[in-house]
Design an enzyme around this catalytic site. Structure first.
Site, PDB file in Angstrom:
ATOM      1  CB  SER A  90      -0.843  -0.012   1.271  1.00 14.33           C
ATOM      2  OG  SER A  90      -1.443   1.247   1.479  1.00 14.33           O
ATOM      3  CE1 TYR A 137      -4.119  -2.794   5.436  1.00 11.92           C
ATOM      4  CE2 TYR A 137      -3.699  -0.441   5.113  1.00 11.92           C
ATOM      5  CZ  TYR A 137      -3.963  -1.698   4.589  1.00 11.92           C
ATOM      6  OH  TYR A 137      -4.043  -1.864   3.230  1.00 11.92           O
TER       7      TYR A 137
HETATM    8  N1  LIG Z   1      -8.773  -0.532  -1.195  1.00 14.63           N
HETATM    9  C1  LIG Z   1      -7.731   0.210  -0.884  1.00 14.63           C
HETATM   10  O1  LIG Z   1      -7.833   1.438  -0.764  1.00 14.63           O
HETATM   11  C2  LIG Z   1      -6.362  -0.432  -0.726  1.00 14.63           C
HETATM   12  C3  LIG Z   1      -5.259   0.426  -0.704  1.00 14.63           C
HETATM   13  C4  LIG Z   1      -3.997  -0.122  -0.539  1.00 14.63           C
HETATM   14  C5  LIG Z   1      -3.839  -1.487  -0.412  1.00 14.63           C
HETATM   15  N2  LIG Z   1      -4.932  -2.300  -0.420  1.00 14.63           N
HETATM   16  C6  LIG Z   1      -4.695  -3.743  -0.241  1.00 14.63           C
HETATM   17  O2  LIG Z   1      -5.243  -4.439  -1.345  1.00 14.63           O
HETATM   18  C7  LIG Z   1      -5.624  -5.756  -0.939  1.00 14.63           C
HETATM   19  C8  LIG Z   1      -7.037  -6.041  -1.424  1.00 14.63           C
HETATM   20  O3  LIG Z   1      -7.938  -5.164  -0.798  1.00 14.63           O
HETATM   21  P1  LIG Z   1      -9.307  -4.668  -1.463  1.00 14.63           P
HETATM   22  O4  LIG Z   1      -9.250  -3.199  -1.500  1.00 14.63           O
HETATM   23  O5  LIG Z   1      -9.596  -5.411  -2.681  1.00 14.63           O
HETATM   24  O6  LIG Z   1     -10.316  -5.046  -0.269  1.00 14.63           O
HETATM   25  P2  LIG Z   1     -11.597  -5.982  -0.206  1.00 14.63           P
HETATM   26  O7  LIG Z   1     -12.538  -5.700  -1.315  1.00 14.63           O
HETATM   27  O8  LIG Z   1     -12.107  -5.823   1.197  1.00 14.63           O
HETATM   28  O9  LIG Z   1     -11.007  -7.455  -0.405  1.00 14.63           O
HETATM   29  C9  LIG Z   1     -10.271  -8.102   0.588  1.00 14.63           C
HETATM   30  C10 LIG Z   1     -10.178  -9.578   0.269  1.00 14.63           C
HETATM   31  O10 LIG Z   1      -9.408 -10.223   1.301  1.00 14.63           O
HETATM   32  C11 LIG Z   1     -10.102 -11.375   1.717  1.00 14.63           C
HETATM   33  N3  LIG Z   1      -9.829 -11.723   3.103  1.00 14.63           N
HETATM   34  C12 LIG Z   1      -9.907 -10.916   4.196  1.00 14.63           C
HETATM   35  N4  LIG Z   1      -9.696 -11.639   5.306  1.00 14.63           N
HETATM   36  C13 LIG Z   1      -9.494 -12.924   4.916  1.00 14.63           C
HETATM   37  C14 LIG Z   1      -9.243 -14.141   5.607  1.00 14.63           C
HETATM   38  N5  LIG Z   1      -9.213 -14.216   6.940  1.00 14.63           N
HETATM   39  N6  LIG Z   1      -9.074 -15.270   4.874  1.00 14.63           N
HETATM   40  C15 LIG Z   1      -9.125 -15.236   3.516  1.00 14.63           C
HETATM   41  N7  LIG Z   1      -9.364 -14.119   2.813  1.00 14.63           N
HETATM   42  C16 LIG Z   1      -9.547 -12.976   3.513  1.00 14.63           C
HETATM   43  C17 LIG Z   1     -11.579 -11.041   1.528  1.00 14.63           C
HETATM   44  O11 LIG Z   1     -12.357 -12.214   1.343  1.00 14.63           O
HETATM   45  P3  LIG Z   1     -13.357 -12.878   2.404  1.00 14.63           P
HETATM   46  O12 LIG Z   1     -13.947 -11.773   3.230  1.00 14.63           O
HETATM   47  O13 LIG Z   1     -14.361 -13.586   1.525  1.00 14.63           O
HETATM   48  O14 LIG Z   1     -12.526 -13.819   3.184  1.00 14.63           O
HETATM   49  C18 LIG Z   1     -11.537 -10.245   0.230  1.00 14.63           C
HETATM   50  O15 LIG Z   1     -11.608 -11.109  -0.872  1.00 14.63           O
HETATM   51  C19 LIG Z   1      -5.445  -5.803   0.574  1.00 14.63           C
HETATM   52  O16 LIG Z   1      -4.232  -6.436   0.889  1.00 14.63           O
HETATM   53  C20 LIG Z   1      -5.393  -4.347   0.974  1.00 14.63           C
HETATM   54  O17 LIG Z   1      -4.648  -4.146   2.159  1.00 14.63           O
HETATM   55  C21 LIG Z   1      -6.195  -1.800  -0.578  1.00 14.63           C
END
Ligand SMILES: NC(=O)c1ccc[n+]([C@@H]2O[C@H](COP(=O)([O-])OP(=O)(O)OC[C@H]3O[C@@H](n4cnc5c(N)ncnc54)[C@H](OP(=O)(O)O)[C@@H]3O)[C@@H](O)[C@H]2O)c1
Length: 284
Positions: free
Chosen positions: A136, A149
């Site tokens: 991130s 985080y």
């Molecule tokens: N969105 C942002 O602004 C942003 C910015 C920087 C970095 N990121 C990073 O990008 C990545 C993806 O995030 P996103 O934005 O796509 O968020 P998201 O839509 O909330 O997706 C998160 C994914 O992680 C899975 N997950 C969470 N806990 C889990 C567990 N215990 N076991 C297995 N799977 C799990 C969730 O699936 P289930 O709930 O079905 O398990 C979901 O598929 C993350 O690493 C996040 O830190 C996001």
């Protein structure tokens, strides 16, 4: 018959992971799509014959062990690993429970380490592989109230940097991705898991949260937030590239905040962030 190249995307039930799995499947990869929500994964697989759903709770050490064994025993090993599963919790340092911090590290870091360890032997055997780790912009600096985080993402950066050097001799590439703010379920999940901070914090912290909230309001005003496709397309580009860079960043605040972190010294960046977050000059 040539077997399909195998990819694994964790956190494939929503957001960046889901979009990445769809695109890799379209590129002809056989994609293991892992996350907890089975119905979502089954639905995804129904629409994309190249997707294999795998329901797994990556915060559960036993479930991780089981999944790791499966990965180690695959006849056609995973050669593209996208470590994407992750979530956030918010709260001032004093307001975050140690169990909450542990749960963050379980998914954002320990699962990433264990799943990667389970995929590396196969990649070494084939002398090829691409590991994409979702960091991130906060993998390089923290916002107030999300130190834990941010710590997980700093760790992802360090792990990626070390691993990249170790496995390059085997033809394995390790790439870190630093998204800015992306429109997914990420925020909603963080809000739900965090709950109402103002109702449980010490009165001392109320003005801190309020000033920070106002600072963030200003920072986010007029920012248009891209969807997960932006990062998914970047990941696929990395996977297909002959010689990917070590790190990529995309999305809002990459230039404005990450760029300043990389440009300023520690003192300068501290002053810059106090101003940006609305905390400069606050006395309680
Ligand atoms: N969105 C942002 O602004 C942003 C910015 C920087 C970095 N990121 C990073 O990008 C990545 C993806 O995030 P996103 O934005 O796509 O968020 P998201 O839509 O909330 O997706 C998160 C994914 O992680 C899975 N997950 C969470 N806990 C889990 C567990 N215990 N076991 C297995 N799977 C799990 C969730 O699936 P289930 O709930 O079905 O398990 C979901 O598929 C993350 O690493 C996040 O830190 C996001």
């Amino acid at each position: 018959m040539e077997t399909k190249r195998k990819a694994l995307v964790t956190g494939a039930s929503s957001g960046i992971g889901r979009e990445t799995a769809i695109r890799l499947a379209r590129e002809g990869f056989q994609v293991i799509a892992a996350a907890r929500r089975k119905e979502r994964l089954d639905e995804l697989a129904k629409q994309n014959p190249n997707i294999i759903p795998r329901s797994v709770d990556l915060s559960d050490a036993q479930a991780r062990d089981h999944f790791s064994k499966e990965l180690l025993n695959l006849a056609d090993p995973v050669t593209v690993l996208v470590n994407n599963a992750g979530f956030s919790l918010r709260g001032a340092f004093e307001d975050v429970s140690i169990s909450g911090v542990k749960s963050l590290f379980e998914v954002n870091l320990f699962a990433l380490i264990q799943i990667t360890q389970a995929c590396l032997p196969g990649m070494r055997r084939l002398r090829k592989g691409t590991i994409v780790n979702l960091s991130s912009i906060v993998g390089k600096f923290p916002f107030p109230t999300s130190g834990s985080y941010s710590a997980t993402k700093h760790a992802v950066e360090a792990i990626s940097d070390a691993l990249r050097m170790e496995v390059r001799p085997f033809g394995i590439r390790v790439v870190a991705i630093r998204p800015g703010m992306i429109g997914t379920e990420f925020n909603e999940t963080a809000n739900r898991l965090t709950g109402d901070l103002l109702s449980r914090t010490d009165p001392d912290y109320k003005p801190v949260y309020q000033a920070y909230g106002a600072g963030m309001g200003k920072l986010f005003a007029n920012v248009s937030i891209p969807g997960p496709e932006l990062i998914a397309e970047l990941i696929v580009e990395v996977v297909l590239s002959e010689s990917p860079k070590t790190v990529y960043a995309a999305g809002p605040f990459v230039k404005e905040l990450l760029g300043e972190r990389l440009r300023l010294d520690d003192e300068g960046f501290y002053e810059f962030m106090m101003e940006k977050t609305g905390l400069k000059g606050l006395k309680v």
